[in-house]
Design an enzyme around this catalytic site. Structure first.
Site, PDB file in Angstrom:
ATOM      1  CB  SER A 238       2.133   3.210 -22.411  1.00  0.00           C
ATOM      2  OG  SER A 238       1.803   3.530 -21.129  1.00  0.00           O
ATOM      3  CB  THR A 281       4.456   0.078 -15.229  1.00  0.00           C
ATOM      4  OG1 THR A 281       3.411   0.506 -14.333  1.00  0.00           O
ATOM      5  CG2 THR A 281       4.263  -1.032 -15.854  1.00  0.00           C
ATOM      6  CE  LYS A 285       5.681   3.441 -11.877  1.00  0.00           C
ATOM      7  NZ  LYS A 285       4.803   4.532 -11.495  1.00  0.00           N
ATOM      8  CG  ASN A 306       8.054   7.479 -14.584  1.00  0.00           C
ATOM      9  OD1 ASN A 306       9.034   7.834 -14.797  1.00  0.00           O
ATOM     10  ND2 ASN A 306       6.535   7.791 -14.974  1.00  0.00           N
ATOM     11  CG  ASP A 321       5.229   8.384 -11.623  1.00  0.00           C
ATOM     12  OD1 ASP A 321       4.394   8.486 -12.923  1.00  0.00           O
ATOM     13  OD2 ASP A 321       5.367   7.186 -11.375  1.00  0.00           O
ATOM     14  CB  ALA A 348       1.991   6.456   4.259  1.00  0.00           C
ATOM     15  N   GLY A 349       2.152   5.158   1.129  1.00  0.00           N
ATOM     16  CA  GLY A 349       2.832   3.983   0.197  1.00  0.00           C
ATOM     17  C   GLY A 349       3.615   4.705  -0.922  1.00  0.00           C
ATOM     18  CB  ALA A 351       1.130   6.639  -5.300  1.00  0.00           C
ATOM     19  N   GLY A 456      -6.847  11.092 -11.458  1.00  0.00           N
ATOM     20  CA  GLY A 456      -5.716  10.808 -11.986  1.00  0.00           C
ATOM     21  C   GLY A 456      -5.244  10.796 -13.413  1.00  0.00           C
TER      22      GLY A 456
END
Ligand code: ATR
Length: 476
Positions: A238, A281, A285, A306, A321, A348-349, A351, A456
């Protein structure tokens, strides 16, 4: 000033270090404790070989150096070497006064009076710094090791308390890195750097990175400050992206990595220090959400933030995001959009939560597949979508779009493909939010079957661009 610590085993090596970085550095520090003993006799002549002003330092092991000889030998070598044209000499806090010091200073030399703490940040840092200089010819220097956010803030606070005093104050290690980059803002005379592949002290960057990535020489009191908070955070690209964007748009701004374990106290300090925005990050978050004065709906519904933007009321939280995920899809789908598209979400987390929120918002028809069915069901319930147990992909029904959000496929710890047995028809769009590697096994297999694929990296770039727009109002 950027000072290059010369870490060569020979003076010749040190000259080539100077040559390599000359355009970025304003002063050098000859770390004579790195030299082979046969070089010692030539130290006096070394300053004549370069136009760079030089500090002479011979650091003992107990102060983090490489000197193995006796203390008498060290002091003799310092005295003999100073017959050469050095600008400054580094002498430690506990060194008794040397008989040549006064005459040397009267001849125009300066003494850097230093102490090093490789384990911690001393509680009496401010008072100790004040006590260091023994005469107006001396500059106080402290290099200390922050172990957590409070330690880091204590260094910044010490710099503030010592405003107006000539000093060199820095935090070592990854946590201390911002102090090396903000040295001018902290009122420090110089900051230390070392050649790539060498380090005179933990956390030093090379001068080229300091200048090319962080534009060190352009940082002044008017520089707008931004950063990223996370833990770990040093691997992040970043700073390269944001600082590159500032340069492209001619903005006097700086983006720094902060390895932070106490986001609450950090954000309070950063607000009072005038920072304008942060990327957030892992693992912060979620924990920053209660610290926000305001937030956009994506933050509330995804439960993940984020991006922080300074407002009069405090920190306003955003979630770019969601936009970053949708952006490459919207490009691919064009006018048709995502409405009515059947989508299988793998995982299913946290993200997956942002992904499902984005898809539902765009009116896609979502089924979540997860190894642990209960987790998929809980997420599905929150967003009114379906949940199924994930085995190896054989059980999956056809979907127009498959979004892979699990950790499986991520380098280096999670090799594999979570739907290794799924029979691609070739007309699915396959989207993996993993960006390292850029092409996962899942994407590779989908691509070979004729599917359109999205990696990604596209999502990462789009979320970064959205963040940059929030920070600056400009396109990256
Ligand atoms: P993140 O916040 O990055 O999404 P997470 O919350 O740890 O990370 O979620 C990781 C996801 O990867 C979960 O869906 C997890 O499945 P479980 O809920 O069953 O743990 C999924 N995952 C991890 N290892 C997996 C594996 N070997 N096969 C399939 N899914 C896996």
């Amino acid at each position: 000033m950027i000072c290059l610590s010369l870490t060569g085993a020979s003076l010749k090596e040190n000259l080539s270090q100077i040559e390599r970085y000359r355009e970025y550095i304003q002063i050098g520090e000859l770390r004579a404790d790195f030299l082979r003993p046969e070089e010692y006799a030539s130290i006096t002549d070394f300053p004549e070989l370069t136009d760079l002003p030089l500090i002479l330092t011979i650091r003992k092991r107990c102060d983090g150096g490489h000197w193995d000889g006796s203390e008498v030998e060290r002091l003799n070598l310092i005295e003999a070497s100073l017959k050469g044209k050095f600008t400054m000499v580094d002498l430690e806090e506990d060194l008794p006064p040397q008989k040549w010091e006064e005459a040397w200073c009267e001849g125009g030399g300066r003494i850097v009076r230093s102490f090093h703490d490789f384990k911690s940040v001393p509680e009496d840092l401010i008072e100790r710094m004040k006590r260091l200089p023994r005469s107006p010819f001396e500059i106080a220097k402290a290099a200390v090791m922050p172990n957590n956010t409070s330690d880091l803030l204590n260094i910044f606070k010490a710099a503030e308390a010592l405003k107006g005093r000539e000093k060199i104050l820095l935090g070592m290690g990854d946590i201390g890195l911002p102090t090396r980059l903000l040295s001018r803002r902290m009122g420090c005379l110089l900051t230390f750097s070392s050649a790539v592949g060498t380090q005179a002290a933990p956390g030093q960057l090379d001068p080229e990175t300091m200048e090319r990535v962080y534009h060190f020489s352009r940082i002044d009191d008017a520089t707008k400050l931004y950063g990223i908070i996370g833990d770990p955070v040093m691997h992040t690209r970043s700073p390269l992206i944001h600082n590159g964007g500032y340069e492209k748009h001619g903005l006097n701004a700086l983006y720094l990595p902060f390895q932070i374990d106490q986001p609450g106290i950090f954000l309070d300090w950063a607000y009072s220090a005038g920072f304008l925005g942060f990327s957030v990050t892992v693992p912060h978050k979620q924990v920053v959400i209660p610290l926000l004065s305001d937030s956009d709906s994506a933050v509330d519904e995804v439960g993940s933030c984020n991006t922080l933007l300074r407002t009069k009321a405090g920190w306003h939280g955003f979630n770019t995001d969601v936009f970053g995920f949708l952006s490459p899809l919207v490009v691919k789908m064009g006018e048709a959009g995502l409405k009515g598209l059947t989508v299988a979400v793998i995982g299913a987390g946290g993200a997956a939560r942002a992904v499902v929120y984005a898809l539902v918002k765009e009116q896609a028809i979502v089924t979540i597949y997860n190894r642990t069915l209960s987790r998929a069901e809980a997420l599905a319930l929150d967003f009114g979508v379906s949940a199924r147990l994930l085995d190896d992909g054989r059980e999956m029904e056809y979907a127009d779009l498959i979004v892979q959000t699990s950790v499986v496929g991520m380098a280096p710890h999670y090799p594999g493909n979570p739907i290794s047995q799924y029979p691609f028809s070739g007309s699915e769009i396959a989207y993996d939010i993993i960006y390292s590697p850029e092409k996962t096994d899942f994407l590779d297999k989908a691509g070979k079957a004729g599917c359109d694929v999205i990696g990604g990296m596209d999502m990462l770039k789009a979320q970064g661009a959205a963040q940059f727009r929030l920070f600056t109002g400009e396109d990256l």
